[in-house]
Write a protein that holds these residues in place. Structure first.
Motif, PDB file in Angstrom:
ATOM      1  N   ASP A   1       0.812  -1.225   0.000  1.00 40.90           N
ATOM      2  CA  ASP A   1       0.000   0.000   0.000  1.00 40.90           C
ATOM      3  C   ASP A   1       0.843   1.270   0.000  1.00 40.90           C
ATOM      4  O   ASP A   1       0.451   2.284  -0.557  1.00 40.90           O
ATOM      5  N   GLU A   2       1.997   1.240   0.632  1.00 40.81           N
ATOM      6  CA  GLU A   2       2.836   2.430   0.756  1.00 40.81           C
ATOM      7  C   GLU A   2       3.633   2.735  -0.512  1.00 40.81           C
ATOM      8  O   GLU A   2       3.615   3.844  -1.014  1.00 40.81           O
ATOM      9  N   GLN A   3       4.357   1.755  -1.012  1.00 40.27           N
ATOM     10  CA  GLN A   3       5.279   1.975  -2.125  1.00 40.27           C
ATOM     11  C   GLN A   3       4.754   1.491  -3.473  1.00 40.27           C
ATOM     12  O   GLN A   3       5.285   1.861  -4.504  1.00 40.27           O
ATOM     13  N   GLY A   4       3.748   0.609  -3.466  1.00 38.69           N
ATOM     14  CA  GLY A   4       3.234   0.058  -4.709  1.00 38.69           C
ATOM     15  C   GLY A   4       4.053  -1.110  -5.226  1.00 38.69           C
ATOM     16  O   GLY A   4       3.766  -1.644  -6.297  1.00 38.69           O
ATOM     17  N   ALA A   5       5.085  -1.531  -4.484  1.00 44.02           N
ATOM     18  CA  ALA A   5       5.905  -2.669  -4.884  1.00 44.02           C
ATOM     19  C   ALA A   5       5.105  -3.961  -4.724  1.00 44.02           C
ATOM     20  O   ALA A   5       4.242  -4.074  -3.859  1.00 44.02           O
ATOM     21  N   VAL A   6       5.383  -4.944  -5.564  1.00 43.47           N
ATOM     22  CA  VAL A   6       4.686  -6.229  -5.490  1.00 43.47           C
ATOM     23  C   VAL A   6       5.160  -6.999  -4.269  1.00 43.47           C
ATOM     24  O   VAL A   6       6.352  -7.208  -4.078  1.00 43.47           O
ATOM     25  N   VAL A   7       4.205  -7.415  -3.430  1.00 42.81           N
ATOM     26  CA  VAL A   7       4.506  -8.217  -2.245  1.00 42.81           C
ATOM     27  C   VAL A   7       4.365  -9.699  -2.589  1.00 42.81           C
ATOM     28  O   VAL A   7       5.207 -10.505  -2.234  1.00 42.81           O
ATOM     29  N   GLU A   8       3.288 -10.050  -3.284  1.00 43.04           N
ATOM     30  CA  GLU A   8       3.024 -11.419  -3.703  1.00 43.04           C
ATOM     31  C   GLU A   8       2.351 -11.382  -5.066  1.00 43.04           C
ATOM     32  O   GLU A   8       1.674 -10.420  -5.402  1.00 43.04           O
ATOM     33  N   ALA A   9       2.510 -12.466  -5.821  1.00 42.24           N
ATOM     34  CA  ALA A   9       1.857 -12.556  -7.125  1.00 42.24           C
ATOM     35  C   ALA A   9       1.631 -14.018  -7.489  1.00 42.24           C
ATOM     36  O   ALA A   9       2.303 -14.906  -6.969  1.00 42.24           O
ATOM     37  N   SER A  10       0.676 -14.237  -8.369  1.00 43.58           N
ATOM     38  CA  SER A  10       0.365 -15.577  -8.854  1.00 43.58           C
ATOM     39  C   SER A  10      -0.188 -15.447 -10.263  1.00 43.58           C
ATOM     40  O   SER A  10      -0.760 -14.409 -10.630  1.00 43.58           O
TER      41      SER A  10
END
Length: 67
Positions: free
Chosen positions: A23-32
């Motif tokens: 939410d803060e940086q917009g970086a991907v935390v998880e993906a599938s």
């Protein structure tokens, strides 16, 4: 939570991607992602993508999510 779907008619395939950005940086935390053979209608493909997202969320025990 971000969800996107793709239908590649020339290759007789379709797929979806699910991303959980920070939410803060917009970086991907998880993906599938999933990729399957076939040529569903656009509505069927979108429904498949939503089902995959819900299954993924259920496995992650994420209860407060907006798709």
């Amino acid at each position: 939570m971000e969800l996107d779907a793709a239908l590649i008619e020339d290759d007789n395939s379709f797929g979806c991607g699910i991303c959980n950005p920070d939410d803060e940086q917009g970086a991907v935390v998880e993906a599938s992602s999933t990729w399957l053979r076939g040529t569903p209608t656009l509505i069927e493909e979108e429904a498949h993508s939503m089902m995959q997202a819900l299954k993924w969320l259920q496995g992650k025990e994420m209860h407060h999510t907006v798709l």
